[in-house]
Design a protein around this motif. Structure first.
Motif, PDB file in Angstrom:
ATOM      1  N   THR A 121       1.102  -1.492   0.121  1.00 33.87           N
ATOM      2  CA  THR A 121       0.306  -0.370  -0.151  1.00 33.87           C
ATOM      3  C   THR A 121       1.050   0.991  -0.049  1.00 33.87           C
ATOM      4  N   GLU A 122       2.053   1.189   0.946  1.00 36.59           N
ATOM      5  CA  GLU A 122       3.038   2.703   0.999  1.00 36.59           C
ATOM      6  C   GLU A 122       3.237   2.649  -0.328  1.00 36.59           C
ATOM      7  N   HIS A 123       4.175   1.741  -0.503  1.00 39.32           N
ATOM      8  CA  HIS A 123       4.682   1.785  -2.787  1.00 39.32           C
ATOM      9  C   HIS A 123       3.675   2.179  -3.212  1.00 39.32           C
ATOM     10  N   ARG A 124       2.082   1.204  -3.219  1.00 40.20           N
ATOM     11  CA  ARG A 124       2.033   2.096  -4.683  1.00 40.20           C
ATOM     12  C   ARG A 124       1.252   3.652  -3.811  1.00 40.20           C
ATOM     13  N   GLN A 125       1.148   3.832  -3.288  1.00 46.24           N
ATOM     14  CA  GLN A 125       0.998   5.548  -2.131  1.00 46.24           C
ATOM     15  C   GLN A 125       2.156   6.558  -2.940  1.00 46.24           C
ATOM     16  N   ARG A 126       3.367   5.687  -2.558  1.00 48.09           N
ATOM     17  CA  ARG A 126       4.849   7.319  -3.030  1.00 48.09           C
ATOM     18  C   ARG A 126       5.052   6.768  -4.640  1.00 48.09           C
TER      19      ARG A 126
END
Length: 184
Positions: A121-126
């Motif tokens: 989730t964090e990677h997709r947002q970043r």
């Protein structure tokens, strides 16, 4: 020689899971840096893509249970996996990436990695934020000129990231930042 280089990349991939993070991460960062900042001003996209292709192939072999895979059963720790993903993202955002024969396999590997939680989730947002930023910067050109090739590449990567998201997260990301993505 291409055959020797391939053997070196496969060797690096096979020892990467065995390296402590304090050795693996600087190696991966040095590889990433070579994409844009080499001392001889040469672009090492092809060489870096060959390395990450070997990594993607080994990861695929591991995911299907191939015991002959160089990384089968060992896996990469979370910090190293994150650095590998950063390296892959640098390759995917490189201007010359579309010409690589390994482009589709690299995208499949990134898609798989983006779905691994809890960090996915964090990677997709970043990564989506980097796409929005690149598109915004491209649109801000004072001369009214837009680098259409760069814009199209970033639009495609934006779509790629959104397709890797669960539907609810994709909807949330599109609505975030006061609709910055929709406005672009």
């Amino acid at each position: 020689d291409a055959a020797v280089s391939l053997q070196v990349y496969q060797l690096l991939v096979s020892i990467l899971p065995l390296c402590p993070s304090n050795r693996a991460i600087p190696l991966l960062r040095a590889i990433q840096t070579s994409l844009h900042e080499s001392s001889d001003k040469r672009d090492y996209l092809f060489e870096v893509s060959e390395f990450v292709s070997a990594l993607a192939a080994a990861s695929h072999a591991e995911s299907i249970g191939n015991k002959a895979s160089p990384i089968a059963g060992t896996g990469l720790n979370e910090e190293v996996r994150e650095e590998v993903l950063n390296l892959l993202w640098s390759v995917l955002t490189h201007p010359g990436v579309a010409s690589l024969k390994s482009y589709d396999s690299l995208k499949r590997y990134v898609t798989h990695e983006l779905k691994v939680e809890p960090k996915g989730t964090e990677h997709r947002q970043r990564f989506l934020r980097t796409c929005v930023f690149a598109l915004s910067e491209n649109a801000k050109d004072d001369n009214g000129l837009v680098d259409e090739k760069q814009a199209l590449r970033m639009v495609k990567l934006t779509r790629f990231i959104l397709e890797a998201c669960p539907r609810t997260q994709a909807e949330s990301l599109v609505a975030d930042d006061s609709g910055a993505l929709r406005l672009l």
